[in-house]
Design a protein around this motif. Structure first.
Motif, PDB file in Angstrom:
ATOM      1  N   GLY A 175       0.805  -1.211   0.000  1.00 43.41           N
ATOM      2  CA  GLY A 175       0.000   0.000   0.000  1.00 43.41           C
ATOM      3  C   GLY A 175       0.840   1.264   0.000  1.00 43.41           C
ATOM      4  N   LEU A 176       1.890   1.293   0.815  1.00 48.50           N
ATOM      5  CA  LEU A 176       2.754   2.474   0.878  1.00 48.50           C
ATOM      6  C   LEU A 176       3.479   2.712  -0.442  1.00 48.50           C
ATOM      7  N   ALA A 177       4.008   1.630  -1.055  1.00 42.16           N
ATOM      8  CA  ALA A 177       4.703   1.779  -2.332  1.00 42.16           C
ATOM      9  C   ALA A 177       3.755   2.286  -3.417  1.00 42.16           C
ATOM     10  N   SER A 178       2.541   1.785  -3.441  1.00 44.27           N
ATOM     11  CA  SER A 178       1.573   2.233  -4.446  1.00 44.27           C
ATOM     12  C   SER A 178       1.222   3.701  -4.258  1.00 44.27           C
ATOM     13  N   MET A 179       0.948   4.091  -3.008  1.00 45.48           N
ATOM     14  CA  MET A 179       0.595   5.495  -2.758  1.00 45.48           C
ATOM     15  C   MET A 179       1.773   6.410  -3.037  1.00 45.48           C
ATOM     16  N   SER A 180       2.992   5.939  -2.795  1.00 45.75           N
ATOM     17  CA  SER A 180       4.170   6.752  -3.109  1.00 45.75           C
ATOM     18  C   SER A 180       4.270   7.007  -4.610  1.00 45.75           C
ATOM     19  N   ASN A 181       4.023   5.974  -5.410  1.00 43.76           N
ATOM     20  CA  ASN A 181       4.077   6.147  -6.869  1.00 43.76           C
ATOM     21  C   ASN A 181       3.006   7.110  -7.366  1.00 43.76           C
ATOM     22  N   LEU A 182       1.844   7.092  -6.741  1.00 43.34           N
ATOM     23  CA  LEU A 182       0.737   7.918  -7.200  1.00 43.34           C
ATOM     24  C   LEU A 182       0.810   9.353  -6.694  1.00 43.34           C
ATOM     25  N   THR A 183       1.490   9.563  -5.572  1.00 42.39           N
ATOM     26  CA  THR A 183       1.576  10.909  -5.001  1.00 42.39           C
ATOM     27  C   THR A 183       2.938  11.551  -5.173  1.00 42.39           C
ATOM     28  N   GLY A 184       3.974  10.740  -5.432  1.00 41.72           N
ATOM     29  CA  GLY A 184       5.327  11.269  -5.491  1.00 41.72           C
ATOM     30  C   GLY A 184       5.932  11.538  -4.131  1.00 41.72           C
ATOM     31  N   ASP A 185       5.335  11.027  -3.072  1.00 36.89           N
ATOM     32  CA  ASP A 185       5.813  11.247  -1.710  1.00 36.89           C
ATOM     33  C   ASP A 185       6.960  10.291  -1.422  1.00 36.89           C
ATOM     34  N   ILE A 231       5.504  -3.166  -8.530  1.00 37.50           N
ATOM     35  CA  ILE A 231       4.979  -1.840  -8.190  1.00 37.50           C
ATOM     36  C   ILE A 231       6.096  -0.799  -8.223  1.00 37.50           C
ATOM     37  N   ARG A 232       7.253  -1.143  -7.695  1.00 36.03           N
ATOM     38  CA  ARG A 232       8.317  -0.159  -7.514  1.00 36.03           C
ATOM     39  C   ARG A 232       9.222  -0.010  -8.732  1.00 36.03           C
ATOM     40  N   ASN A 233       9.351  -1.033  -9.572  1.00 35.77           N
ATOM     41  CA  ASN A 233      10.335  -1.004 -10.648  1.00 35.77           C
ATOM     42  C   ASN A 233       9.685  -0.652 -11.972  1.00 35.77           C
ATOM     43  N   LYS A 234      10.381   0.179 -12.710  1.00 34.86           N
ATOM     44  CA  LYS A 234       9.920   0.621 -14.016  1.00 34.86           C
ATOM     45  C   LYS A 234      10.875   0.070 -15.072  1.00 34.86           C
ATOM     46  N   GLY A 235      10.331  -0.579 -16.087  1.00 35.50           N
ATOM     47  CA  GLY A 235      11.173  -1.149 -17.128  1.00 35.50           C
ATOM     48  C   GLY A 235      11.118  -2.651 -17.094  1.00 35.50           C
ATOM     49  N   ARG A 236      12.203  -3.283 -17.481  1.00 31.85           N
ATOM     50  CA  ARG A 236      12.245  -4.734 -17.520  1.00 31.85           C
ATOM     51  C   ARG A 236      12.068  -5.310 -16.112  1.00 31.85           C
ATOM     52  N   PRO A 237      11.512  -6.508 -16.026  1.00 31.73           N
ATOM     53  CA  PRO A 237      11.328  -7.108 -14.702  1.00 31.73           C
ATOM     54  C   PRO A 237      12.655  -7.208 -13.953  1.00 31.73           C
ATOM     55  N   ALA A 238      12.633  -6.797 -12.715  1.00 29.19           N
ATOM     56  CA  ALA A 238      13.850  -6.794 -11.916  1.00 29.19           C
ATOM     57  C   ALA A 238      14.247  -8.214 -11.537  1.00 29.19           C
ATOM     58  N   ASP A 239      15.529  -8.373 -11.215  1.00 27.95           N
ATOM     59  CA  ASP A 239      16.009  -9.678 -10.761  1.00 27.95           C
ATOM     60  C   ASP A 239      15.245 -10.142  -9.538  1.00 27.95           C
ATOM     61  N   ALA A 240      14.844  -9.192  -8.687  1.00 28.27           N
ATOM     62  CA  ALA A 240      14.131  -9.562  -7.464  1.00 28.27           C
ATOM     63  C   ALA A 240      12.790 -10.221  -7.772  1.00 28.27           C
ATOM     64  N   VAL A 241      12.118  -9.777  -8.858  1.00 27.45           N
ATOM     65  CA  VAL A 241      10.838 -10.385  -9.224  1.00 27.45           C
ATOM     66  C   VAL A 241      11.049 -11.846  -9.595  1.00 27.45           C
ATOM     67  N   ARG A 242      12.058 -12.102 -10.432  1.00 23.11           N
ATOM     68  CA  ARG A 242      12.342 -13.485 -10.830  1.00 23.11           C
ATOM     69  C   ARG A 242      12.749 -14.321  -9.625  1.00 23.11           C
ATOM     70  N   THR A 243      13.533 -13.728  -8.736  1.00 25.09           N
ATOM     71  CA  THR A 243      13.979 -14.464  -7.555  1.00 25.09           C
ATOM     72  C   THR A 243      12.804 -14.881  -6.690  1.00 25.09           C
ATOM     73  N   HIS A 244      11.878 -13.960  -6.453  1.00 30.52           N
ATOM     74  CA  HIS A 244      10.715 -14.284  -5.624  1.00 30.52           C
ATOM     75  C   HIS A 244       9.845 -15.345  -6.294  1.00 30.52           C
ATOM     76  N   MET A 245       9.615 -15.222  -7.612  1.00 29.89           N
ATOM     77  CA  MET A 245       8.778 -16.199  -8.296  1.00 29.89           C
ATOM     78  C   MET A 245       9.427 -17.572  -8.305  1.00 29.89           C
ATOM     79  N   MET A 246      10.736 -17.626  -8.498  1.00 31.22           N
ATOM     80  CA  MET A 246      11.427 -18.907  -8.439  1.00 31.22           C
ATOM     81  C   MET A 246      11.387 -19.479  -7.026  1.00 31.22           C
TER      82      MET A 246
END
Length: 607
Positions: A175-185, A231-246
């Motif tokens: 929730g905090l990461a999403s609101m940060s992206n939408l508000t720029g806070d 939510i936080r990364n823009k562009g190609r999927p981050a290594d962390a996304v692949r790591t968590h899914m694996m």
């Protein structure tokens, strides 16, 4: 509304006697044993989020020595005004993220204090904490309304993971990461990373003690860790996304050897294996060594009704091996190897076509058939929420996701064939007869348009557009069950939408609808991936599609594969609302996928 943590679930009698309540319904054993009437159990959700305004105001007045104001606050006139003020100033999750300063502009409660007291009283407003707002945002934007998730907040009372202490930090982080992206806070982003770190600690502790681990909560935790990265990364999927899914796949694979393996568990494992294909394709990476073992488990343990998904997994694995070869070695027009690559791509497309024909007619497994229905009269659905006034009805969401994996794979295969025909005319002439070349290309483009439309029509099954009302959802919700975790489908859906909107030869209304949908998902959930993918789909003022389109010359194809736009080109932001661009430019294709044409390297077989 104050978050008060998880309250005791015991009945009032047991809590008064300070003894453990076994929570048996309709009456607990302790009350029956002593011959008392059990008063029942409390509403957990209302206890976790309680309105403490009156208590806080009274305590503040007592500390400030203004008890004389209590009568005025409790009087009918002041009570009504206070109530109206409170109702008008209480922020909804949508209003919370409307502007960076909305947290300071939208007080929850405001006290009516005389002028002489205003000079000596600093606190005038009482706010909900940002942690509370983040959890509320998570519940309303990532849980309620998603497939197979509660359709209303009151249904959360029966959801176990909602009250798990270890999941509270995960909900707050998302929730905090999403609101940060939408508000720029930026402060919200810092808080989100802190909560994310705590969630990682909880996950590590849970995995270290498998005997006491709740599999449902642990899998949801790991998947939401991956969603957090989207939510936080823009562009190609981050290594962390692949790591968590694996990590989630490896965790679930440990339970496949259990006796009487449930079909839901196997389906969840298959969903993870299929979802990982998107991540490795977008990152131009080869599949990990562990993948072959997971694929073997799917072939051995999947139920007969789930075999179609295993077939898609098999075809997709071979397609990714083909792409891995193209990303490593150059192709030369007229060479035998180039012709062989084209034949292999055609064979994959033929397999996908045969799979579609077989399962759309119900010849293999009846549950894999689906219906497309058009709402009558036209205009019943919001135009930017449902494509062409049509929607799909599947046996369940598991089948719906399997079909979208097939559509995504078919679009990528057809796009590669179109690129081959542009790049390697000599090699294509060795595969097709010259008088069939134009007809074959036209057939491929027609397939692209049909499959892209099917993918866009399927969106309401996987994502609930904010404009869809209850009367709309009553039609779409005829598909139910099998989703496992509802929001887990959204990150993959983002790339599916982008592929459909950028496929060569699709009409510009496809691109416009896909872009609007991605922008809506960003505005609704705050996923930066959605915003970045929307920026790759640009329609100029004349309606021409720029980015990911079909090209008739090799120079245009080269420009379409550029990783950066030409110098001087400026892509308008989503907020600007502009439809035209200064310099025609093309953003990277799906995931920045490239084929290497120019550098000669030794030819090796990819299989």
């Amino acid at each position: 509304m104050v978050y008060c943590g998880k309250a005791s679930q015991g009945c009032q009698n047991c809590r008064t006697r300070r003894i453990k309540c076994d929570k048996v319904r309709p009456q607990c054993t302790q009350c029956i044993r002593v011959g008392k009437s059990c008063p029942g159990y409390r509403d957990q959700l209302s206890l976790m989020f309680r309105d403490e305004s009156t208590k806080v105001i009274q305590k503040a007045h007592a500390q400030w020595g203004i008890s004389d104001l209590l009568d005025s606050v409790d009087s009918p006139s002041s009570s009504s005004s206070s109530s109206s003020s409170s109702s008008s100033s209480t922020p909804s999750p949508k209003s919370i993220v409307s502007s960076p300063s909305s947290f300071s502009q939208r007080p929850r409660f405001e006290l009516s204090i005389s002028p002489e007291h205003r000079l000596t009283r600093i606190p005038k407003e009482i706010y909900a904490t940002r942690n509370d707002q983040a959890i509320q945002f998570y519940v309303e934007h990532y849980v309620v309304g998603h497939p197979d998730e509660p359709t209303a907040p009151h249904e959360l009372r029966m959801v176990d993971w909602m009250y798990a202490p270890e999941f509270q930090d995960m909900m707050a982080a998302v929730g905090l990461a999403s609101m940060s992206n939408l508000t720029g806070d930026k402060e919200l982003d810092t808080m989100a990373r802190q909560k994310y770190g705590l969630a990682l600690q909880h996950t590590a502790s849970s995995l270290a003690n498998p005997q006491a681990m709740n599999l449902n909560i642990s899998i949801r935790m790991v998947i939401m860790l991956a969603v957090y990265e989207v939510i936080r990364n823009k562009g190609r999927p981050a290594d962390a996304v692949r790591t968590h899914m694996m990590g989630a796949t490896a965790l679930l694979s440990n339970f496949l050897c259990t006796p009487n393996l449930s079909q839901d568990l196997m389906r969840g494992f298959l969903q993870l294996c299929l979802s990982m294909l998107n991540l490795f394709y977008a990152g131009n990476l080869a599949l990990p060594p562990a993948y072959s073992g997971w694929f073997d488990s799917c072939k051995r343990l999947a139920a007969p009704s789930d075999k179609p998904a295993v077939e898609i997994l098999d075809i997709a694995t071979r397609f990714l091996e083909l792409q891995a070869y193209l990303n490593t070695y150059a192709l030369i027009d007229g060479q035998p190897k180039t012709s062989q690559i084209i034949r292999d791509a055609l064979a994959i497309d033929a397999e996908l076509d045969a799979w579609e024909r077989r399962h759309s007619q119900g010849d293999a497994s009846p549950i894999w058939t689906f219906l497309e229905e058009r709402c009558s009269p036209p205009g019943f659905f919001p135009r930017d929420a449902v494509f062409d006034d049509c929607y799909h009805v599947y046996a369940d969401h598991w089948v719906a996701r399997g079909w979208n994996h097939q559509r995504w794979l078919r679009l990528l295969t057809c796009r590669s064939l179109i690129e081959f025909s542009d790049r390697y005319p000599l090699s294509c002439s060795q595969v097709f007869s010259p008088n069939r070349m134009a007809a074959e290309q036209a057939n491929i483009l027609a397939t692209i348009r049909r499959v892209a439309r099917d993918l866009l029509v399927s969106i309401p099954t996987h994502y609930r557009h904010p404009k869809l009302e209850r009367k709309h959802r009553d039609c779409i919700d005829r598909t139910s069950g099998g989703a496992w975790i509802g929001v887990a489908a959204v990150p993959n859906l983002l790339f599916r939408i982008q592929v459909a909107g950028s496929a060569p030869g699709v009409p510009r209304e496809y691109t416009r609808f896909a872009r609007n949908m991605l922008e809506t998902i960003f505005a609704d959930t705050g996923m930066l991936q959605a915003r970045w993918l929307a920026e790759t789909l640009v329609v100029d003022a004349g309606g021409a599609r720029v980015g990911g389109g079909n090209s008739s010359s090799s120079s245009k194809v080269k420009q379409e594969r550029a990783d950066t736009p030409p110098a001087g080109g400026v892509l308008p932001s989503i907020e600007s609302g502009k439809a035209s661009i200064v310099v025609p430019q093309v953003q990277p294709q799906y995931g920045g996928q490239q084929l290497l044409w120019c550098e000669e390297r030794p030819e090796e077989y990819y299989y």
